[in-house]
Design a protein around this motif. Structure first.
Motif, PDB file in Angstrom:
ATOM      1  N   SER A 143       0.817  -1.217   0.000  1.00  0.00           N
ATOM      2  CA  SER A 143       0.000   0.000   0.000  1.00  0.00           C
ATOM      3  C   SER A 143       0.845   1.258   0.000  1.00  0.00           C
ATOM      4  N   HIS A 144       1.996   1.206   0.671  1.00  0.00           N
ATOM      5  CA  HIS A 144       2.887   2.358   0.704  1.00  0.00           C
ATOM      6  C   HIS A 144       4.302   1.908   1.017  1.00  0.00           C
ATOM      7  N   THR A 167       2.727   6.990  -1.372  1.00  0.00           N
ATOM      8  CA  THR A 167       1.770   6.137  -2.066  1.00  0.00           C
ATOM      9  C   THR A 167       1.445   6.807  -3.398  1.00  0.00           C
TER      10      THR A 167
END
Length: 325
Positions: A143-144, A167
């Motif tokens: 996700s990041h 992100t």
């Protein structure tokens, strides 16, 4: 600088100075990232040269420089007429290029430095996203990523600037700022203006909140201006700069919104988060670090803390943040 390769093709040569903040790692990142990527709205890389501390990139030549030099620069140095239809095509083109980086390649690419000076224009004013020196690859199952902060103040998403978590939504924030700049015809930050007018994003929100969003539209636009469409673009910019990261639209949705294929009015617009300057960034970073430290210490068991005699510490490092557009 502009040069020619052996077959007569005009190219642009990017020479990194010895004082450049872009080191070997960033240079190779730029090269590897874009060498196999092809899209109408991304620059084409022809080659590179590395000799000692000297680093050179060779791109396709783009006749009309960057948005920073033309639309947002001194108009006396540019003969380009940025009418409304031209600006619409530029906005949609950049959105399409960024959407391709985010979703059209694997692993995903986060540019990290979307800004006016990195949007180049060819002879037909087709926009090309350039300068991938800060780009990061984001695997599909992540996700990041946490990284040292780099980029340009004013375009940096607050959560990235403060916590170092990057992100695809970090790029979305930067694009939102750029979008508002293109519609308004001015840079996001102008310290020559009165304090309350210095940050374009804050001014745009103020006009939106007062129901006067059309007041921020570039007054130099001529007869082809579609005020309703321009206001829609400004609303998309505000949606892109939402304080809550997950509530920002992705670039595919942004592209549909700009094309009129996705309803903008059904999305709630909230006050954007803005980092005004380095002092603001420093203060908020310290506050975040203190909050994180308190949280970590609170979660640490008394026994483990007493047995080691150590206190858990946290810090955030900032590097290569520029205040230049």
């Amino acid at each position: 600088m502009d040069q020619f390769i052996r077959d007569g093709t005009a190219v642009a040569v990017k020479v990194l100075s010895l004082q450049s903040r872009q080191g070997a790692r960033e240079f190779l990142s730029e090269l590897i990232t874009i060498s196999d990527i092809s899209h109408e709205n991304l620059v084409k890389l022809y080659g590179c040269c590395v000799e000692g501390s000297h680093k050179i990139l060779v791109y396709n030549y783009l006749e009309n420089n960057s948005l920073a030099q033309t639309l947002l620069g001194s108009q006396q140095h540019s003969s380009i007429q940025f009418n409304w239809s031209t600006r619409v095509n530029i906005c949609i083109g950049v959105a399409q290029g960024l959407a391709y980086l985010h979703d059209g390649v694997r692993p995903h690419v986060v540019h990290r430095d979307i800004k006016a000076s990195n949007i180049l224009l060819d002879q037909d004013l087709t926009p090309k996203i350039s300068d991938f020196g800060l780009a990061k690859l984001l695997p599909s199952d992540v996700s990041h990523i946490s990284t040292r902060v780099a980029g340009t103040l004013g375009y940096l998403a607050p959560e990235y600037a403060i916590r170092g978590q990057v992100t695809r939504k970090s790029d979305v924030y930067s694009f939102g700022v750029l979008l508002i700049e293109i519609v308004s015809g001015r840079c996001n930050t102008d310290t020559k203006l009165p304090y309350e007018d210095q940050i374009l994003l804050e001014k745009t929100w103020a006009y939106y909140d007062q129901g006067q969003l059309d007041e921020i539209i570039d007054s130099s636009l001529g007869d082809d201006l579609d005020v309703d469409e321009a206001c829609r673009f400004l609303k998309v910019g505000l949606l892109c700069t939402k304080n809550v990261t997950k509530r920002r639209p992705d670039m595919s949705m942004v592209t549909r919104m700009l094309k009129g294929e996705e309803d903008v009015e059904s999305h709630e617009i909230t006050k954007p988060d803005v980092i005004r300057d380095f002092r603001d960034l420093k203060l908020r970073s310290k506050a975040t670090s203190s909050s994180l430290l308190t949280s970590i210490v609170a979660r640490s068991s008394p026994s483990s803390s007493s047995s080691t005699g150590n206190t858990t510490r946290t810090s955030i490092t900032f590097t290569a943040i520029s205040d230049r557009p």
